[in-house]
Design a protein around this motif. Structure first.
Motif, short mmCIF file in Angstrom:
data_model
loop_
_atom_site.label_atom_id
_atom_site.label_comp_id
_atom_site.label_asym_id
_atom_site.label_seq_id
_atom_site.Cartn_x
_atom_site.Cartn_y
_atom_site.Cartn_z
N GLU A 3 -10.17 -8.87 -33.73
CA GLU A 3 -11.06 -9.62 -34.62
C GLU A 3 -10.60 -11.07 -34.81
N GLU A 4 -9.29 -11.26 -34.88
CA GLU A 4 -8.75 -12.61 -35.08
C GLU A 4 -9.11 -13.53 -33.92
N LYS A 5 -9.01 -13.01 -32.69
CA LYS A 5 -9.36 -13.79 -31.50
C LYS A 5 -10.86 -14.11 -31.49
N THR A 6 -11.66 -13.17 -31.88
CA THR A 6 -13.10 -13.37 -31.95
C THR A 6 -13.44 -14.45 -32.96
N ILE A 7 -12.79 -14.42 -34.10
CA ILE A 7 -13.03 -15.44 -35.13
C ILE A 7 -12.62 -16.82 -34.61
N GLN A 8 -11.48 -16.87 -33.93
CA GLN A 8 -11.00 -18.13 -33.37
C GLN A 8 -11.99 -18.68 -32.35
N LEU A 9 -12.50 -17.82 -31.48
CA LEU A 9 -13.49 -18.27 -30.50
C LEU A 9 -14.80 -18.69 -31.17
N ASP A 10 -15.21 -17.93 -32.16
CA ASP A 10 -16.46 -18.26 -32.85
C ASP A 10 -16.33 -19.59 -33.60
N ARG A 11 -15.15 -19.85 -34.11
CA ARG A 11 -14.90 -21.10 -34.83
C ARG A 11 -15.03 -22.32 -33.90
N ALA A 149 -13.50 -20.41 -22.25
CA ALA A 149 -13.39 -19.40 -23.30
C ALA A 149 -14.61 -19.44 -24.21
N LEU A 150 -15.04 -20.64 -24.57
CA LEU A 150 -16.21 -20.77 -25.43
C LEU A 150 -17.48 -20.29 -24.72
N SER A 151 -17.62 -20.64 -23.45
CA SER A 151 -18.80 -20.18 -22.70
C SER A 151 -18.85 -18.67 -22.59
N ALA A 152 -17.70 -18.07 -22.32
CA ALA A 152 -17.65 -16.61 -22.24
C ALA A 152 -17.97 -15.98 -23.59
N HIS A 153 -17.48 -16.56 -24.65
CA HIS A 153 -17.76 -16.04 -25.99
C HIS A 153 -19.24 -16.18 -26.33
#
Length: 162
Positions: A3-11, A149-153
């Motif tokens: 979840e932390e990685k997801t939040i970081q990518l979403d940010r 990373a952002l594109s993949a997210h």
């Protein structure tokens, strides 16, 4: 993915890539130091050639392209990271064009041979160009990683990139 990685990518969707942008601006700063060091010299008539004119023109284009890249990578645009790599390679190639030629050249001033560029200035110019290229490479690599990373997210969210 945790979840932390997801939040970081979403940010990343809402923040700028200041790291890569800052390194592009730092590369411009080192190029300005190079520019000042070279064009502050005035040894005979060696500096009044077409090579110097081309170098001045390239410096202006470089600074504009690097600034444009800093703005592009700040917004996670992948193409600008590749432009930074190209600019970094050109900065390395420039070592073998202008500083090497000036360091090897001598001119006659009042019937005395004078080196166009001394060892200290030559080393300083090489350092400026290498640091400028290194900043561009570091900024580009981080920019590529973050853009991908952002594109993949965004693909997992089914959101189109801006």
């Amino acid at each position: 993915m945790n979840e932390e990685k997801t939040i970081q990518l979403d940010r990343m969707r809402y923040t700028k890539n200041k790291f890569s942008s800052g390194f592009a601006l730092l590369a411009i700063l080192f190029d300005v130091f190079f520019f000042i060091s070279v064009y502050g010299s005035d040894v005979g008539s060696w500096y009044y050639t077409i090579l110097v004119g081309a170098s001045i023109l390239y410096n202006l284009i470089f600074m504009l392209a690097a600034f444009l890249s800093s703005e592009g990578v700040k917004n996670y645009k992948l193409g600008y990271s590749y432009l930074m790599i190209v600019l970094g390679v050109i900065q390395i190639v420039r070592i073998f064009i202008y500083p090497m030629r000036a360091h090897a050249a001598t001119v006659m001033v009042q019937d005395v041979p004078v080196a166009v560029m001394g060892d200290g200035q030559f080393i300083r110019l090489i350092v400026y160009l290498v640091l400028s290229a290194a900043c561009l490479f570091i900024g580009a690599v981080v920019g590529i990683q973050r853009s991908r990373a952002l594109s993949a997210h965004l693909a997992t969210l089914d959101v189109k990139p801006a």
